[in-house]
Motif scaffolding. Structure first.
Motif, PDB file in Angstrom:
ATOM      1  N   PRO A  46      56.028-107.352  64.401  1.00 48.01           N
ATOM      2  CA  PRO A  46      56.503-106.518  65.512  1.00 48.01           C
ATOM      3  C   PRO A  46      55.569-106.591  66.727  1.00 48.01           C
ATOM      4  O   PRO A  46      56.042-106.645  67.870  1.00 48.01           O
ATOM      5  CB  PRO A  46      56.534-105.107  64.920  1.00 48.01           C
ATOM      6  CG  PRO A  46      56.708-105.319  63.454  1.00 48.01           C
ATOM      7  CD  PRO A  46      55.958-106.596  63.149  1.00 48.01           C
ATOM      8  N   GLU A  47      54.258-106.636  66.486  1.00 41.29           N
ATOM      9  CA  GLU A  47      53.299-106.718  67.580  1.00 41.29           C
ATOM     10  C   GLU A  47      53.462-108.025  68.353  1.00 41.29           C
ATOM     11  O   GLU A  47      53.400-108.032  69.587  1.00 41.29           O
ATOM     12  CB  GLU A  47      51.870-106.592  67.052  1.00 41.29           C
ATOM     13  CG  GLU A  47      51.550-105.267  66.393  1.00 41.29           C
ATOM     14  CD  GLU A  47      52.064-105.156  64.945  1.00 41.29           C
ATOM     15  OE1 GLU A  47      52.137-104.023  64.459  1.00 41.29           O
ATOM     16  OE2 GLU A  47      52.418-106.182  64.338  1.00 41.29           O
ATOM     17  N   ARG A  49      56.172-109.841  68.559  1.00 46.19           N
ATOM     18  CA  ARG A  49      57.447-109.764  69.288  1.00 46.19           C
ATOM     19  C   ARG A  49      57.284-108.945  70.568  1.00 46.19           C
ATOM     20  O   ARG A  49      57.774-109.327  71.631  1.00 46.19           O
ATOM     21  CB  ARG A  49      58.510-109.152  68.388  1.00 46.19           C
ATOM     22  CG  ARG A  49      59.873-109.100  69.022  1.00 46.19           C
ATOM     23  CD  ARG A  49      60.889-108.561  68.062  1.00 46.19           C
ATOM     24  NE  ARG A  49      62.176-108.461  68.716  1.00 46.19           N
ATOM     25  CZ  ARG A  49      63.149-107.720  68.270  1.00 46.19           C
ATOM     26  NH1 ARG A  49      63.009-107.023  67.163  1.00 46.19           N
ATOM     27  NH2 ARG A  49      64.294-107.670  68.904  1.00 46.19           N
ATOM     28  N   GLU A  50      56.566-107.831  70.469  1.00 44.71           N
ATOM     29  CA  GLU A  50      56.327-106.999  71.655  1.00 44.71           C
ATOM     30  C   GLU A  50      55.488-107.735  72.694  1.00 44.71           C
ATOM     31  O   GLU A  50      55.733-107.622  73.896  1.00 44.71           O
ATOM     32  CB  GLU A  50      55.638-105.698  71.251  1.00 44.71           C
ATOM     33  CG  GLU A  50      56.541-104.735  70.524  1.00 44.71           C
ATOM     34  CD  GLU A  50      55.794-103.516  69.990  1.00 44.71           C
ATOM     35  OE1 GLU A  50      54.675-103.230  70.466  1.00 44.71           O
ATOM     36  OE2 GLU A  50      56.347-102.848  69.093  1.00 44.71           O
ATOM     37  N   GLU A  51      54.487-108.510  72.228  1.00 46.55           N
ATOM     38  CA  GLU A  51      53.658-109.296  73.142  1.00 46.55           C
ATOM     39  C   GLU A  51      54.512-110.282  73.931  1.00 46.55           C
ATOM     40  O   GLU A  51      54.370-110.408  75.150  1.00 46.55           O
ATOM     41  CB  GLU A  51      52.610-110.102  72.365  1.00 46.55           C
ATOM     42  CG  GLU A  51      51.272-109.450  72.210  1.00 46.55           C
ATOM     43  CD  GLU A  51      50.301-110.399  71.509  1.00 46.55           C
ATOM     44  OE1 GLU A  51      49.596-111.150  72.218  1.00 46.55           O
ATOM     45  OE2 GLU A  51      50.248-110.376  70.269  1.00 46.55           O
ATOM     46  N   ASP A  53      57.800-110.177  74.478  1.00 45.78           N
ATOM     47  CA  ASP A  53      58.702-109.449  75.381  1.00 45.78           C
ATOM     48  C   ASP A  53      57.967-108.955  76.626  1.00 45.78           C
ATOM     49  O   ASP A  53      58.476-109.069  77.738  1.00 45.78           O
ATOM     50  CB  ASP A  53      59.355-108.260  74.657  1.00 45.78           C
ATOM     51  CG  ASP A  53      60.363-108.702  73.610  1.00 45.78           C
ATOM     52  OD1 ASP A  53      60.770-109.882  73.617  1.00 45.78           O
ATOM     53  OD2 ASP A  53      60.745-107.861  72.770  1.00 45.78           O
ATOM     54  N   ALA A  54      56.747-108.436  76.454  1.00 46.11           N
ATOM     55  CA  ALA A  54      55.969-107.938  77.591  1.00 46.11           C
ATOM     56  C   ALA A  54      55.601-109.079  78.536  1.00 46.11           C
ATOM     57  O   ALA A  54      55.655-108.924  79.765  1.00 46.11           O
ATOM     58  CB  ALA A  54      54.708-107.230  77.101  1.00 46.11           C
TER      59      ALA A  54
END
Length: 187
Positions: A46-47, A49-51, A53-54
């Protein structure tokens, strides 16, 4: 059908991966441009994926991130992969030292600044990516920052996959089954 690795059935790790996908502990990366067949799989924490996306939302980083995602797409689509050791500046994948930790770096080198994504193979053609960093943030090959990312990758693996171990082999084709060039054999 059960696939075996060193006498153990893989149904348990594959089942564990499915459970992690169902519960949002892992995400399967889907190529930005659809491809006919996915010959390989990239799983993201999840981390991670968030990286991604950001970075895509950041106007200054979107081009670099797009190139990184194109490299992930190349891997998934079965494109030729080069595997090397620390001396191979043109390798796409490198197993980091100590090799027994089974931490790999996926190297996205064009355009500058290059990106390193750290990960571990759950099985043949299944790469679990944890953190990614700009190469300029990591310092030299044996720097504290590199060692910290290797340690962090192992901790993330254990947090998601314990009691399962990552894939361990000396044969490159056990990690990437086909269309792979082992640069380590040419030295």
């Amino acid at each position: 059908m059960a696939i075996s690795r060193k006498g153990l059935t893989l149904m348990s790790i594959v089942g564990h991966i499915r459970t992690c996908l169902d519960h949002g502990r892992l995400y399967q990366y889907e190529p930005a441009i659809p491809v006919e067949a996915h010959l390989r799989i990239i799983l993201l924490t999840p981390e991670m994926r968030e990286e991604i996306d950001a970075e895509l939302l950041d106007r200054e980083a979107e081009h670099r991130t797009g190139a990184f995602l194109a490299d992930l797409d190349h891997f998934i689509a079965g494109g030729e992969i080069t595997i090397g050791d620390r001396r191979d500046k043109h390798a796409f994948l490198k197993r980091l030292e100590p090799e027994g930790e089974q931490v790999w770096e996926l190297r996205s080198v064009d355009p500058e600044p290059s990106v390193r994504a750290f990960g571990t193979f759950a099985d043949t053609d299944i790469l679990v990516l944890t953190p990614m960093r700009l190469r300029t943030e990591l310092g030299g090959f044996n720097s504290r920052a590199f060692k910290d990312e290797i340690r962090r990758t192992r901790q993330i693996w254990h947090g998601i996959f314990a009691p399962y171990s990552p894939l361990t082999s000396e044969k490159v084709t056990d990690y990437v089954n086909e269309n792979v060039n082992d640069l380590r054999n040419t030295q």
